[in-house]
Design an enzyme around this catalytic site. Structure first.
Site, PDB file in Angstrom:
ATOM      1  N   HIS A 266      85.009   9.055  76.868  1.00  0.00           N
ATOM      2  CA  HIS A 266      84.452   8.857  75.522  1.00  0.00           C
ATOM      3  C   HIS A 266      82.941   8.689  75.591  1.00  0.00           C
ATOM      4  CE1 HIS A 266      84.205   7.912  71.418  1.00  0.00           C
ATOM      5  NE2 HIS A 266      84.917   6.808  71.340  1.00  0.00           N
ATOM      6  N   HIS A 307      83.266  20.853  73.949  1.00  0.00           N
ATOM      7  CA  HIS A 307      83.585  19.718  73.073  1.00  0.00           C
ATOM      8  C   HIS A 307      84.978  19.906  72.490  1.00  0.00           C
ATOM      9  CE1 HIS A 307      83.329  16.805  69.785  1.00  0.00           C
ATOM     10  NE2 HIS A 307      82.380  16.234  70.501  1.00  0.00           N
ATOM     11  N   ASP A 365      75.563  15.311  74.535  1.00  0.00           N
ATOM     12  CA  ASP A 365      75.380  14.462  75.709  1.00  0.00           C
ATOM     13  C   ASP A 365      74.565  15.122  76.805  1.00  0.00           C
ATOM     14  OD1 ASP A 365      76.698  12.208  74.818  1.00  0.00           O
ATOM     15  OD2 ASP A 365      78.641  13.094  75.231  1.00  0.00           O
TER      16      ASP A 365
END
Ligand code: ACO
Length: 439
Positions: A266, A307, A365
């Site tokens: 996560h 993703h 990210d």
């Protein structure tokens, strides 16, 4: 909401069951299965891939089209025109603040940014080499013992005060986790500094220095906070809601969210990106890592690519990519070896058929890891910063859930696959089971 119906039929001759189909303002319709339990039937959906756990008016994600809206506003517009304090207000109250409302909200948050002085000694109970997320979970969970004057969750004013406290104190707690880990004195929030600015100040200032965060770093930090503020009913947000559904106090609920976010699947991806770039170590080795990522049977994946929801571009990644270039340029870091690897990897993967066909684009990210490193944030603090941002979403979602008159304690059912009924066997009559027949 307009209503259609779906009909559930059975092969065994049972009567069909009509189920309402609900439509939201955006997104797919949902089949309302609430009445199934009255028929002693449950649905089976591990991981909730096909289940809407609540109705919510806060955030909307369209993974196919690569869109993310907070209260209807596209994330790109908020990231470019707004700031994190305004986004907190928007998530919490549903509308962007007028200038006077924003000024009052900022003042209120600043007035709550200090921690009870005894929290100081609470920190000192942790080992200095503890992961900052473990300290965050502990300190945030403990806040209910310092601020128990406003824990009546049925009182809207109490909920609002707790929301202010959480939003305001999280940067102080986060920065103190870092200060504690390196043995430096805790720094207190400064009047006149903005939210992201104060966080950077508390991270990097010392009582003997004259550090002031530079505007490029402040804007980059603010953008990271905006982009990570909320993301529908993800694992940590669902955890906050589930914990809160029992009536648990907001500090305990946010601590539960922190614990969930800490999981590597996560909140840990941007930390993994930097570790991967360090492991690659040199631009000349990119080819061999890309090859490994494409090799069936090799568990290695390019961190920061792909993703679960965004099968097109992650809209946050586009904003973060621009910020990344701005930051590297402004801080004169384009020649930093790690950043060179990151940029080379980005262009190799974007042109590679495997990544194109599987729609594996760099995600938020990938870039936020690079930006945070450029801001001198240690990798162990990356998830903490994600948590700081996501607290805005958690608090808004928790408040929305508690305000819902139809709120029920969250209590999923199961498909039981264990042993059927059997009688207890007294100890003296039990034989050791054959290990070859036990799992
Ligand atoms: N590198 C190489 N191959 C990949 C990658 C990757 N990063 N991501 C997916 N694939 C491949 C898989 O091997 C699989 O190949 P196959 O069809 O030949 O078996 C295919 O793409 C589909 O992969 P899934 O795991 O089924 O896709 P899913 O949507 O479930 O996974 C996830 C999404 C978990 C993010 C994945 O892309 C991944 O592991 N990425 C790296 C970790 C990462 O960056 N996580 C951060 C996500 S963003 C966020 O949390 C804010």
């Amino acid at each position: 909401m307009k209503e259609n119906k779906a009909t559930l039929t059975f092969d065994d001759g049972r009567e069909p069951i009509d189920l309402p189909v609900l439509s939201g303002t955006l997104g797919p319709d949902v089949i309302d299965i609430r009445k199934l339990s009255a028929y002693n039937l449950f649905t089976f959906d591990p991981g909730f891939l096909s289940t809407a756990s609540c109705d919510s008016g806060i955030t909307y994600v369209d993974g196919e089209r690569g869109m993310l809206y907070y209260r209807g506003y596209p994330i790109e517009q908020l990231a470019r025109g707004s700031d994190f304090v305004e986004v907190c207000y928007l998530l919490l109250y549903g509308e962007l603040p007028a200038p006077a409302q924003k000024a009052r909200f900022s003042e209120t948050l600043f007035s709550h940014a200090l921690l009870h002085e005894q929290v100081n000694s609470f920190f000192r109970g942790f080992r200095r080499d503890a992961h900052p997320m473990s300290v965050m979970v502990g300190v945030v969970g403990a806040l209910s013992s310092f601020y128990h004057d406003a824990l009546d969750i049925s009182d809207a004013a109490h909920r609002e005060l707790s929301a202010f406290r959480l939003l305001a104190k999280l940067p102080t707690i986060a920065a103190w986790c870092y200060k504690y880990s390196i043995g430096q004195p805790f720094m207190y929030p400064q009047e006149g500094l903005g939210y992201a600015e104060n966080f950077l100040y508390m991270m990097f200032a010392t009582p003997s220095g004259s550090y002031r965060p530079d505007p490029v770093s402040v804007q980059a930090m603010d953008r990271i906070l905006i982009l990570h503020a909320d993301h529908e009913q993800n694992a940590s947000t669902s955890t906050v809601r589930l914990a809160g559904s029992s009536g648990a106090n907001p500090f305990a609920c946010i601590a539960a969210g922190l614990a969930s976010l800490w999981g590597p699947a996560h909140g840990g991806a941007n930390e993994a990106v930097v570790k991967m770039l360090e492991e690659i170590g040199d631009v000349s080795r990119i080819g061999q890592y890309v090859k490994r990522a494409k090799t069936k049977g090799d568990p290695f994946r390019l961190m920061g690519f792909g993703h679960r929801v965004y099968k097109n571009m992650d809209p946050r990644a586009e904003v973060m990519r621009a910020t990344c270039h701005e930051v590297l340029d402004a801080l004169g870091l384009e020649q930093d070896p790690l950043f060179k690897i990151a940029l080379a990897l980005e262009s190799v993967a974007l042109e590679d058929d495997y990544f194109i066909e599987k729609k594996l684009y760099p995600n938020v990210d990938f870039y936020s890891g690079i930006v945070l490193r450029a801001l001198r944030i240690p990798t162990s603090m990356f998830t903490v910063i994600f948590a700081l941002a996501r607290t805005a979403g958690w608090v808004a979602q928790w408040n929305e859930m508690i305000s819902d008159p139809q709120r029920k304690i969250g209590r999923p059912r199961q498909l039981y696959t264990g042993r059927a009924l059997r009688d207890y066997v007294p100890l003296e009559r039990r034989e050791a089971p054959d290990p070859s027949t036990t799992g």
